[in-house]
Write a protein that holds these residues in place. Structure first.
Motif, PDB file in Angstrom:
ATOM      1  N   ASN A  62       0.823  -1.244   0.038  1.00  0.00           N
ATOM      2  CA  ASN A  62      -0.046  -0.016   0.112  1.00  0.00           C
ATOM      3  C   ASN A  62       0.755   1.220   0.158  1.00  0.00           C
ATOM      4  N   PRO A  66       0.549   2.280  -6.527  1.00  0.00           N
ATOM      5  CA  PRO A  66       0.164   3.344  -6.837  1.00  0.00           C
ATOM      6  C   PRO A  66      -0.537   4.287  -5.974  1.00  0.00           C
ATOM      7  N   ARG A  67      -1.141   3.654  -4.962  1.00  0.00           N
ATOM      8  CA  ARG A  67      -1.895   4.476  -3.905  1.00  0.00           C
ATOM      9  C   ARG A  67      -1.011   5.100  -2.778  1.00  0.00           C
ATOM     10  N   GLY A  68       0.308   4.879  -2.874  1.00  0.00           N
ATOM     11  CA  GLY A  68       1.223   5.361  -2.043  1.00  0.00           C
ATOM     12  C   GLY A  68       2.320   6.199  -2.641  1.00  0.00           C
TER      13      GLY A  68
END
Length: 212
Positions: A62, A66-68
């Motif tokens: 996470n 891509p979300r971090g």
């Protein structure tokens, strides 16, 4: 396999040097410096060694995905992971070794006006070469033989030789003869590293084991 060998070297060498560089400074601080909660921090480092690295995979996916930070699939992500996973053991090993060094040498350097930085580089680091080489051997072998981190955090075009080796085995178990031959080839570099550094490894592990 050629690309896999190059990728493994690109990953293993920095992932060995970076944790040693930071852990050596931390070990020096835990051994020769006084600060608040020193024993508590060292106890926390020892406690982290008990936690299996698999527990951190989902949070790291996470954080680095891509979300971090968006660096999953790059060499930097694997360097950071191996640095984080390797530093607790490195700090523990180097601190135990440095505690066997004569404090009179460090105190003499302090009287002569040396700073902690100068004392570390000119005295403590050269005397700690056996322990540093011992951990470098273990860390290099661990990173080279790693499968999970490379498989989860690298892409197929920059993955390591161990992942390439695992991919030789088909889904139905076919290609076992290729797997055996590839495994023999993949151990060439670790064997060279172990043969070159084995005497330092033995000295470093035994010197830090018993104090006195």
């Amino acid at each position: 396999f050629g690309a896999g060998f190059i990728n493994s070297l690109v990953i293993a060498i920095p992932a060995t040097i970076i944790p040693i560089m930071f852990a050596a400074f931390a070990a020096y601080a835990f051994t020769f410096m006084e600060f608040r909660f020193k024993e508590l921090f060292f106890l926390l480092i020892i406690a982290v060694m008990v936690v299996p690295i698999q527990v951190a995979f989902q949070p790291m996916l996470n954080l680095l995905g891509p979300r971090g930070l968006g660096i999953s699939g790059q060499y930097l992500a694997v360097w950071l992971l191996h640095t984080g996973f390797g530093m607790p053991l490195c700090i523990y090993t180097l601190r135990n070794y440095m505690s066997t060094l004569p404090r009179s040498v460090v105190e003499s350097a302090k009287i002569d006006g040396c700073s902690h930085f100068q004392t570390f580089w000119r005295l403590v680091a050269p005397m700690s070469i056996p322990a540093i080489a011992a951990f470098a051997t273990l860390q290099f072998l661990w990173v080279w033989n790693d499968l999970l981190v490379a498989k989860l955090f690298l892409r197929s075009e920059n993955t390591t030789v161990i992942v390439k080796l695992q991919q030789l085995l088909g889904s139905q178990g076919q290609g076992a003869e290729l797997l055996t031959a590839g495994a023999f080839i993949s151990i060439v570099v670790p064997m060279i590293v172990f043969v070159v550094l084995q005497r330092f490894m033995i000295r470093g592990m035994t010197s830090g084991a018993v104090k006195g």
